[in-house]
Write an enzyme that holds these catalytic residues in place. Sequence first.
Site, PDB file in Angstrom:
ATOM      1  N   HIS A 119       0.884  -1.173   0.000  1.00  0.00           N
ATOM      2  CA  HIS A 119       0.000   0.000   0.000  1.00  0.00           C
ATOM      3  C   HIS A 119       0.918   1.218   0.000  1.00  0.00           C
ATOM      4  O   HIS A 119       2.029   1.165   0.533  1.00  0.00           O
ATOM      5  CB  HIS A 119      -0.831  -0.049   1.289  1.00  0.00           C
ATOM      6  CG  HIS A 119      -1.902   0.976   1.406  1.00  0.00           C
ATOM      7  ND1 HIS A 119      -1.637   2.271   1.777  1.00  0.00           N
ATOM      8  CD2 HIS A 119      -3.240   0.902   1.213  1.00  0.00           C
ATOM      9  CE1 HIS A 119      -2.780   2.947   1.816  1.00  0.00           C
ATOM     10  NE2 HIS A 119      -3.770   2.141   1.486  1.00  0.00           N
ATOM     11  N   ASP A 196       3.502  -4.069   8.012  1.00  0.00           N
ATOM     12  CA  ASP A 196       2.257  -3.327   7.853  1.00  0.00           C
ATOM     13  C   ASP A 196       1.126  -4.349   8.072  1.00  0.00           C
ATOM     14  O   ASP A 196       0.848  -5.178   7.210  1.00  0.00           O
ATOM     15  CB  ASP A 196       2.217  -2.731   6.436  1.00  0.00           C
ATOM     16  CG  ASP A 196       0.848  -2.156   6.094  1.00  0.00           C
ATOM     17  OD1 ASP A 196      -0.111  -2.337   6.875  1.00  0.00           O
ATOM     18  OD2 ASP A 196       0.735  -1.540   5.024  1.00  0.00           O
ATOM     19  N   GLN A 199      -4.082  -5.060   6.997  1.00  0.00           N
ATOM     20  CA  GLN A 199      -5.075  -5.988   6.441  1.00  0.00           C
ATOM     21  C   GLN A 199      -5.085  -7.330   7.156  1.00  0.00           C
ATOM     22  O   GLN A 199      -5.977  -8.142   6.925  1.00  0.00           O
ATOM     23  CB  GLN A 199      -4.797  -6.224   4.941  1.00  0.00           C
ATOM     24  CG  GLN A 199      -5.046  -5.005   4.086  1.00  0.00           C
ATOM     25  CD  GLN A 199      -6.511  -4.571   4.060  1.00  0.00           C
ATOM     26  OE1 GLN A 199      -7.425  -5.365   4.298  1.00  0.00           O
ATOM     27  NE2 GLN A 199      -6.751  -3.297   3.795  1.00  0.00           N
ATOM     28  N   LYS A 222     -10.247  -0.772  10.635  1.00  0.00           N
ATOM     29  CA  LYS A 222     -10.507  -1.939   9.786  1.00  0.00           C
ATOM     30  C   LYS A 222     -10.897  -3.146  10.644  1.00  0.00           C
ATOM     31  O   LYS A 222     -11.197  -4.210  10.127  1.00  0.00           O
ATOM     32  CB  LYS A 222      -9.275  -2.270   8.943  1.00  0.00           C
ATOM     33  CG  LYS A 222      -8.949  -1.179   7.916  1.00  0.00           C
ATOM     34  CD  LYS A 222      -7.747  -1.557   7.098  1.00  0.00           C
ATOM     35  CE  LYS A 222      -7.112  -0.378   6.407  1.00  0.00           C
ATOM     36  NZ  LYS A 222      -7.837   0.102   5.240  1.00  0.00           N
ATOM     37  N   CYS A 362      -4.691   2.193  -3.738  1.00  0.00           N
ATOM     38  CA  CYS A 362      -3.456   2.752  -3.151  1.00  0.00           C
ATOM     39  C   CYS A 362      -2.293   1.781  -3.307  1.00  0.00           C
ATOM     40  O   CYS A 362      -1.442   1.660  -2.409  1.00  0.00           O
ATOM     41  CB  CYS A 362      -3.632   3.105  -1.674  1.00  0.00           C
ATOM     42  SG  CYS A 362      -4.905   4.296  -1.366  1.00  0.00           S
TER      43      CYS A 362
HETATM   44  C1  PLP Z   1      -2.144  -2.730   3.591  1.00  0.00           C
HETATM   45  C2  PLP Z   1      -2.512  -1.354   4.054  1.00  0.00           C
HETATM   46  N1  PLP Z   1      -1.572  -0.588   4.626  1.00  0.00           N
HETATM   47  C3  PLP Z   1      -1.827   0.639   5.085  1.00  0.00           C
HETATM   48  C4  PLP Z   1      -3.090   1.176   4.981  1.00  0.00           C
HETATM   49  C5  PLP Z   1      -3.336   2.548   5.500  1.00  0.00           C
HETATM   50  O1  PLP Z   1      -4.194   2.494   6.591  1.00  0.00           O
HETATM   51  P1  PLP Z   1      -4.759   3.841   7.248  1.00  0.00           P
HETATM   52  O2  PLP Z   1      -5.341   4.636   6.119  1.00  0.00           O
HETATM   53  O3  PLP Z   1      -5.782   3.355   8.203  1.00  0.00           O
HETATM   54  O4  PLP Z   1      -3.628   4.521   7.908  1.00  0.00           O
HETATM   55  C6  PLP Z   1      -4.111   0.429   4.373  1.00  0.00           C
HETATM   56  C7  PLP Z   1      -5.451   1.003   4.201  1.00  0.00           C
HETATM   57  O5  PLP Z   1      -6.216   0.618   3.356  1.00  0.00           O
HETATM   58  C8  PLP Z   1      -3.811  -0.869   3.911  1.00  0.00           C
HETATM   59  O6  PLP Z   1      -4.742  -1.633   3.325  1.00  0.00           O
END
Ligand code: PLP
Length: 404
Positions: A119, A196, A199, A222, A362
């Site tokens: 992401h 990260d 998900q 999430k 993203c």
């Molecule tokens: C794999 C992953 N990393 C990071 C993020 C960013 O999360 P946040 O917008 O809650 O900071 C997301 C959000 O969709 C994501 O799917």
Amino acid sequence: MLNVQNIKNDFPIFKHYPELVYLDNAATSHKPQVVIDALVDFYARQNANVHRGVYELSELASQAYDLARQKVADFLVARSNKEIIFTKGTTEALNLIAQAYAQSNLSRGDEVLVADFEHHSNFLPWQAVCQKTGAVLKLLQSNELGLITDEELQSKLTTKTKIVALAHASNVLGTINDLKKIAKTVHQSGAVLVVDGAQAIPHLSVNVQDLDCDFYAFSGHKMLAPMGIGALYVKEEILSEMQPYQLGGGMIESVALQETIWANYPEKFEAGTPNVAGALALATAIDYLKQISLESIRKHEIKLSQYLLATLKSIGKVKLLGEAPAEMRTGLVSFMVEGIHAHDLSDYLAKNNLALRAGFHCAMPLHQSRQCGATLRASYYLYNTQEDLEILLANLAKAVSYYG
Ligand SMILES: Cc1ncc(COP(=O)(O)O)c(C=O)c1O
């Protein structure tokens, strides 16, 4: 087995939108009433700033905030609650690592590895810190299942690699990576592993000690908690060496004109008034998930994935992005329909009460490396049923004949 109807009754959004077929859980989940109550209760009954006042209300708010931190630590099986920093979410947590750790630990010529499926939140902070320090950002290519294989990792790790930053599960491919094995390889080469977990955490039992990762970032929204709260786990030996990147109230021991002494961690990394209500509501979401059991949620999602993967293929022109079988993915499937743009499809579905995400999610580097355009993503969670997926499939078939 989950009693999905009972679970659904806990979520007021479905009372307001009874026809809604919500398949965008990878973007954000809905909130059960208990979580909404936790937010409201804090402001109605407990509201005070934390770790500042000595009056009763402030002490109670501080105790509740500390307890929330302990709940997050227990949820991740961290050694200590000192290893948990509250953040706005995954994005802030990853930026914190890049600025408070990477910036002072990277030198010109060092290397940082990220996967092609990251992401942007786990890509851009590394790109920026590499540009500032003269380090080199390198890409790990995932295989057709969406996995980073040991061979791929070994072939990219060098004596210059200082950081490997990887999604536990991809938000587009859904694939769950074998972090324990990856952590071992990364550590053997002398680098640290940043995860990260955005998900993965809503779907999997995460044990940071067992995985042996150095950093684990996630967002509350999430996993049934409110937006604007998340957390970062950092192994204590690393945390004790890190310097804060945001400065202000609540993170100091003493301040004088020429010298400041920082408070101890984790407060040292939480400058300013924290999101106390959010932290309490996150702890409530953790209790709620534990009470239902992550294991049963996981079994439920696997069944939904099995059904969706098998039936999607029956619609002509559908092409999956990511070939992982149900057991290897979280709760999502991304796909394209030949000849129809993903945005047209999602528009058509939206008119029929289906909420799905279309676009690059993203994750542009992934779409570039797989040479594909925008995709449609169906992501489900504990309150989704096979019937939701049947509605999706029926409407997809109609859309194909409408646009085809
Ligand atoms: C794999 C992953 N990393 C990071 C993020 C960013 O999360 P946040 O917008 O809650 O900071 C997301 C959000 O969709 C994501 O799917």
